[in-house]
Design a protein around this motif. Structure first.
Motif, mmCIF file in Angstrom:
data_model
loop_
_atom_site.group_PDB
_atom_site.id
_atom_site.type_symbol
_atom_site.label_atom_id
_atom_site.label_comp_id
_atom_site.label_asym_id
_atom_site.label_seq_id
_atom_site.Cartn_x
_atom_site.Cartn_y
_atom_site.Cartn_z
ATOM 1 N N TYR A 136 0.830 -1.212 0.000
ATOM 2 C CA TYR A 136 0.000 0.000 0.000
ATOM 3 C C TYR A 136 0.862 1.259 0.000
ATOM 4 O O TYR A 136 0.569 2.234 -0.684
ATOM 5 C CB TYR A 136 -0.917 -0.022 1.224
ATOM 6 N N GLY A 306 -6.083 -1.630 2.272
ATOM 7 C CA GLY A 306 -4.978 -1.005 2.975
ATOM 8 C C GLY A 306 -4.720 -1.621 4.341
ATOM 9 O O GLY A 306 -5.605 -2.258 4.930
ATOM 10 N N PHE A 307 -3.503 -1.472 4.827
ATOM 11 C CA PHE A 307 -3.080 -1.733 6.196
ATOM 12 C C PHE A 307 -2.863 -3.209 6.537
ATOM 13 O O PHE A 307 -2.171 -3.505 7.508
ATOM 14 C CB PHE A 307 -4.056 -1.122 7.206
ATOM 15 N N THR A 361 -10.842 -2.585 7.079
ATOM 16 C CA THR A 361 -9.402 -2.675 7.349
ATOM 17 C C THR A 361 -8.809 -1.299 7.631
ATOM 18 O O THR A 361 -7.881 -1.168 8.439
ATOM 19 C CB THR A 361 -8.656 -3.323 6.176
ATOM 20 N N ALA A 362 -9.339 -0.262 6.979
ATOM 21 C CA ALA A 362 -8.838 1.089 7.237
ATOM 22 C C ALA A 362 -9.222 1.557 8.637
ATOM 23 O O ALA A 362 -8.407 2.143 9.358
ATOM 24 C CB ALA A 362 -9.379 2.056 6.189
ATOM 25 N N ILE A 366 -5.867 2.143 10.896
ATOM 26 C CA ILE A 366 -5.345 3.495 11.161
ATOM 27 C C ILE A 366 -4.847 3.639 12.597
ATOM 28 O O ILE A 366 -3.720 4.110 12.820
ATOM 29 C CB ILE A 366 -6.415 4.550 10.816
#
Length: 381
Positions: A136, A306-307, A361-362, A366
């Motif tokens: 990412y 992401g992440f 997932t974000a 985060i």
């Protein structure tokens, strides 16, 4: 002070003996038999504990997949689910369609994509010696989004590709181009790890700007499709794509494990790894190319996730340490578990609504990402 120093010497001896065992160093393993055996005792216990952790995470994945298969608007009892899975011909037709054509592809794709991103992120963080490296953050996901935007908005793609594969093919080609560009520039300029990471961040911003441009000129329908793709969703999963990703992951993991001792030595520092006869530059560039291809394939099938590739390696490092014989498969399994749990959450957060898994997932990633940044800054200071 003397007890602390003694414990430190014992720990260092065990680590040295363990690495020597991986490297096949006779001076450590055969020269001083009694001292070596004593030093290896804690290492062997640590190895058994790591193997048990691998088995435990694998069992959690099985449980998560079963729970994922039961989740959804049409609740399925566990007995009905197991009967449909293991005796499809005799199962209820409606249950068979729900399980085999809808829920099982979603659940399996979540495990495969999470595993691919976890493995890719682990190797990237090792070869670049950067805790924030992942598919990412190095531009692979952003390049895939731009490739998908060209197919969705402008209908630009290669000829001869089946309609159901157009968006995925475009996303993969641009993600692969991004990886090859990163690899090519690193070879041409002889970049160090910091330069590679900075170049990857520049690619992220460049492709995000291009995606914004395509969004600006898109029609309402095309814009809706593009935004849904960039949110990341398992709804595009089907068995042919699952087969392709499963084969890619099955090929990538043995190649990663073949280089496990080299990557473990690399964590000791480039000079130390070079003293073991490792071609540091070659292992770094070949690994970067391989994991970029794997992550590009994963992202092209489900959109931007992401992440997972960033967080899973840090969790795996806590559980399995730096021994890459355990760290690499551990990171793959942790990534698979993370995305499988995210798939469950995407169905349960809002009843009756399937939230794109990339949003889940974000939301989870985060705070964990900020924790990693704070911890990294604290260690560096």
């Amino acid at each position: 002070m003397s007890d602390s120093a003694s414990m430190h010497r014992t720990r260092c001896a065990a680590q040295t003996a363990g690495l020597a065992g991986m490297l096949g160093d006779p001076d450590h393993l055969g020269g001083t038999h009694h001292a070596g055996a004593a030093a290896l005792q804690p290492y062997r216990r640590l190895t058994r504990r790591r193997a048990l952790w691998l088995a435990a995470v694998a069992l959690l994945i099985v449980g998560s997949v079963l729970f994922d298969l039961r989740s959804g608007p049409s609740g399925l009892p566990l007995a009905t689910l197991l009967h449909t899975l293991f005796d499809r011909a005799a199962a209820d037709p409606a249950a068979s369609v729900i399980v085999w054509q809808i829920r099982l592809p979603y659940a399996v794709m979540a495990v495969l994509v999470g595993g691919a991103l976890g493995l890719s992120g682990a190797e990237m963080q090792t070869i670049l010696n950067n805790p924030l490296a992942s598919p990412y953050t190095l531009g692979v996901s952003a390049a895939a989004a731009f490739g998908a935007s060209l197919a969705i908005v402008l209908d630009i793609t290669l000829p001869g590709i089946a309609q159901s594969w157009i968006v995925s093919a475009n996303a993969f080609l641009f993600a692969l181009f991004s990886a090859l560009l990163l690899d090519g520039v690193a070879r041409w300029r002889g970049m160090n790890t910091s330069g590679v990471v900075l170049f990857g961040i520049a690619l992220v911003f460049a492709f995000h700007a291009l995606v914004s441009l395509t969004q600006f000129v898109a029609s309402a329908d095309a814009l809706q499709g593009l935004i849904f793709w960039t949110l990341g969703s398992l709804a595009r999963a089907d068995w042919p794509k699952i087969g392709v990703l499963a084969v890619a992951l099955a090929l990538a993991l043995p190649l990663a494990l073949r280089n496990a001792w080299k990557l473990t030595a690399l964590r000791l520092g480039e000079d130390r790894a070079a003293s073991f006869g490792i071609d540091v530059r070659r292992i770094r560039l070949m690994t970067l190319l391989r994991v970029s291809v794997l992550s590009a394939l994963a992202v092209s099938f489900v959109g931007t996730i992401g992440f997972v590739g960033l967080i899973a390696p840090h969790i795996a490092r806590t559980l399995f340490g730096e021994d890459h014989r355990f760290y690499l498969p551990g990171s793959m399994l942790v990534g698979a578990l993370m995305l499988s749990l995210a798939s469950i959450a995407s169905k349960l957060l809002v009843p009756g609504v399937l939230i794109p898994v990339g949003i889940v997932t974000a939301l989870v990633g985060i705070p964990l990402f900020l924790g990693i940044v704070v911890r990294t800054q604290g260690v560096s200071s």
